[in-house]
Structures are given as C-alpha cells and as structure tokens.
Write an enzyme that holds these catalytic residues in place. Sequence first.
Site, mmCIF file in Angstrom:
data_model
loop_
_atom_site.group_PDB
_atom_site.id
_atom_site.type_symbol
_atom_site.label_atom_id
_atom_site.label_comp_id
_atom_site.label_asym_id
_atom_site.label_seq_id
_atom_site.Cartn_x
_atom_site.Cartn_y
_atom_site.Cartn_z
ATOM 1 N NE ARG A 16 46.748 46.310 46.183
ATOM 2 C CZ ARG A 16 45.721 45.761 46.402
ATOM 3 N NH1 ARG A 16 44.419 46.044 46.430
ATOM 4 N NH2 ARG A 16 45.898 44.305 46.641
ATOM 5 C CG ASP A 17 43.787 44.936 50.241
ATOM 6 O OD1 ASP A 17 42.682 45.534 50.567
ATOM 7 O OD2 ASP A 17 43.836 43.794 49.629
ATOM 8 C CG HIS A 20 40.262 48.768 49.321
ATOM 9 N ND1 HIS A 20 39.598 49.464 48.262
ATOM 10 C CD2 HIS A 20 41.025 47.774 48.940
ATOM 11 C CE1 HIS A 20 39.873 48.726 47.303
ATOM 12 N NE2 HIS A 20 40.837 48.046 47.461
ATOM 13 C CB SER A 170 39.044 38.919 46.619
ATOM 14 O OG SER A 170 40.023 38.579 45.671
ATOM 15 C CG HIS A 199 45.796 39.162 48.455
ATOM 16 N ND1 HIS A 199 46.613 40.156 48.509
ATOM 17 C CD2 HIS A 199 44.402 39.442 48.864
ATOM 18 C CE1 HIS A 199 45.883 41.109 48.954
ATOM 19 N NE2 HIS A 199 44.589 40.745 49.038
ATOM 20 C CG HIS A 201 41.156 40.213 52.352
ATOM 21 N ND1 HIS A 201 41.037 41.711 52.677
ATOM 22 C CD2 HIS A 201 41.367 40.258 50.918
ATOM 23 C CE1 HIS A 201 41.585 42.177 51.442
ATOM 24 N NE2 HIS A 201 41.663 41.362 50.557
ATOM 25 C CE1 TYR A 290 37.958 41.810 44.699
ATOM 26 C CE2 TYR A 290 36.951 44.210 44.939
ATOM 27 C CZ TYR A 290 37.845 43.371 44.619
ATOM 28 O OH TYR A 290 39.013 43.691 44.051
#
Length: 343
Positions: A16-17, A20, A170, A199, A201, A290
Amino acid sequence: MSLAGKKITVHDMSLRDGMHPKRHQITLDQMRNIARGLDAAGVPLIEVTHGDGLGGASVNYGFPAHTDEAYLSAVIPELKQAKVSALLLPGIGTVEHLRMAHELGVGTIRVATHCTEADVSEQHIGLARTLGLDTVGFLMMAHMSSPEQLVVQAKLMESYGANCIYITDSAGHMLPDDVTARISQVRDALKPETELGFHGHHNLAMGVANSVAAVAAGANRIDAAAAGLGAGAGNTPMEVFVAVCDRMGIETGVDVFAISDVAEDLVVPIMDAPIRLDRDALTLGYAGVYSSFLLFAKRAEAKYGIPARDILVELGRQRLVGGQEDMIEDAALTMVRAREVVA
C-alpha cells in the site's frame, strides 16, 4: 524497562505505502508473490490498496495499474494465516468503497485523517464498526500536533467506534522522544481495551528507533514494510525491525530470516529505484513534509528546473498536508516566477 515477552502485531505496508515509489504500478503477480511471502513469514496483517487508499485512483494522486477490487481479489485468496487491511481517507474513499472492501474479505479498515480533523471520520468509522470490522482511526502528520491535541482527536475516533488508534509520523519527522510523548499520553487517555499503533517513515533514519520507542510507550501495533518499500525514504524496514525486536525479546511472530528473504528476493527486485535516504528524502524528514510528496517534487524539478529540495523546504514552510498535492505545482511555479524576477 525490559520489553521482553511483550507481544505486538506488525502490519506490512509494502503493498500500500509501497505503491507510492512504484507510482501505483505494482502488478497483480507481484502483489500475489509478495503477499504469499509475507504470509509464510508470519506477518499477520497486510495492507493492500492504492497508495492513497481506497478510491485513490485519480489525476491528483495517480492512476494504478489495476483497481482496488482487482488487487484485493488477487491477494486475499492467496493467504493462509494473514489478514488484509485497507486504508480509507474520507474525501477520497467513500462508504461504497468501504462496503466493497468488506464484501471482498478485508478484515481491517483504517480510516485516516489529518491529525486535527478526526471529526470527518465519524461516518466511515461508524459503518466499519457496524459491519464488524477491525476499525482503526489513523491520525496522519502527527508531528504537527502536540500530545495534548492528539489526545483530543484520538478520543473522538474512539468515541465513533474505533477499536485501535494510530499515531502516524507521515513525514518521518519525529525523534524517539517525540514518539514517546505522543504515544504515552494517548495511551493513558484511551480505554484500556483500545489498541494503539504507530506508523513511521525512515526519512531521518529513525523508523526502527521510533517504533521501538512506541512499543515501550504502550503501542502494540507497528507498521513496517519489507525492504522499507514506502513513500520517501520508505517505511520502517520490516526485516530490521523484526530482528531488533527478536534481540529485545519483543514477540512479533515473524521469522527474521523469512522476512529478510521476502525483502531481498521479492521486494527489492521490483523497485524502480533503491529506497534510500537521499538528500530529498532527508529533506522530507527534516522539514516535516508528507512523505508521498517526494515524487511530486522530483517531477516538478524535472519540469521547472527548481531543485526538489528547495520545493520540499517551501512545502514544509507552508505546512502543506496530505491531499494538497496540487499545491506542489503551484509552489514550484511561484518559485520559478520569483527566480525570473531576481534575474
């Protein structure tokens, strides 16, 4: 404090991520192969949708190789023990998308809003609970709110029916102390039975450290991605996080070597470019931007000749948030005009 013996749920983001950096072009066969590998490695929960969630296919966010229905229909029958989740952003995904996902066998719906806009999630969270789904409230760009503000928003989502709340970094902007402050205060404010997730990054290379800090502060669900496949410098790399948890005695149920093989043999070969902490991804984390804005900024650089780093710094200054992708072009054009005036 020892975390030995603590059980957590790891949730894979690579399908899903990971859409990108793949410009939403993962094939059905790639989806199936990676999902089967994750399942065999013991990953209990796998997210599958367009990178921007159900209904994300659009001019603004990008058109995928296949529909959400096709991806979900391809993956769900392949799994022996893992369950599938779907992301939904109100205003992008609709209640009809939610019903479709439920009918196809999705067991977890994560309703995502900006960290100050939990009130727009009431309809979708309420329906998900009515349908009997594992219902998650997902507060994005959480570095932009104080712990106290996040408590208010988390309790709203809980009141709508969410049985789990996520604090979402995010932008990959947080440091471990930031995570600890937010997770601990939200944990104290929620009902004991409401789960709490994080979550991350990897834009400041803090994905693993922040995830461990989240577990120590009371989170029991942690997002990660095989080989880090995700926006920006990627999500917390699953294989590294699982190995660290194993060293610490945190129980994930995921086999370290099996998930390492999935990352190396299945995920890395499909990357269009290495997921790495380059100067632009670093700028995302440093400026608090983001993560999925990265490729938009790189495209604007190619089109207008303005360095992506400069564009990202400007986006951070403007405090743009997810859903404002169209403003990236506007920011680049404004910078072009300013450069022409100076010249």
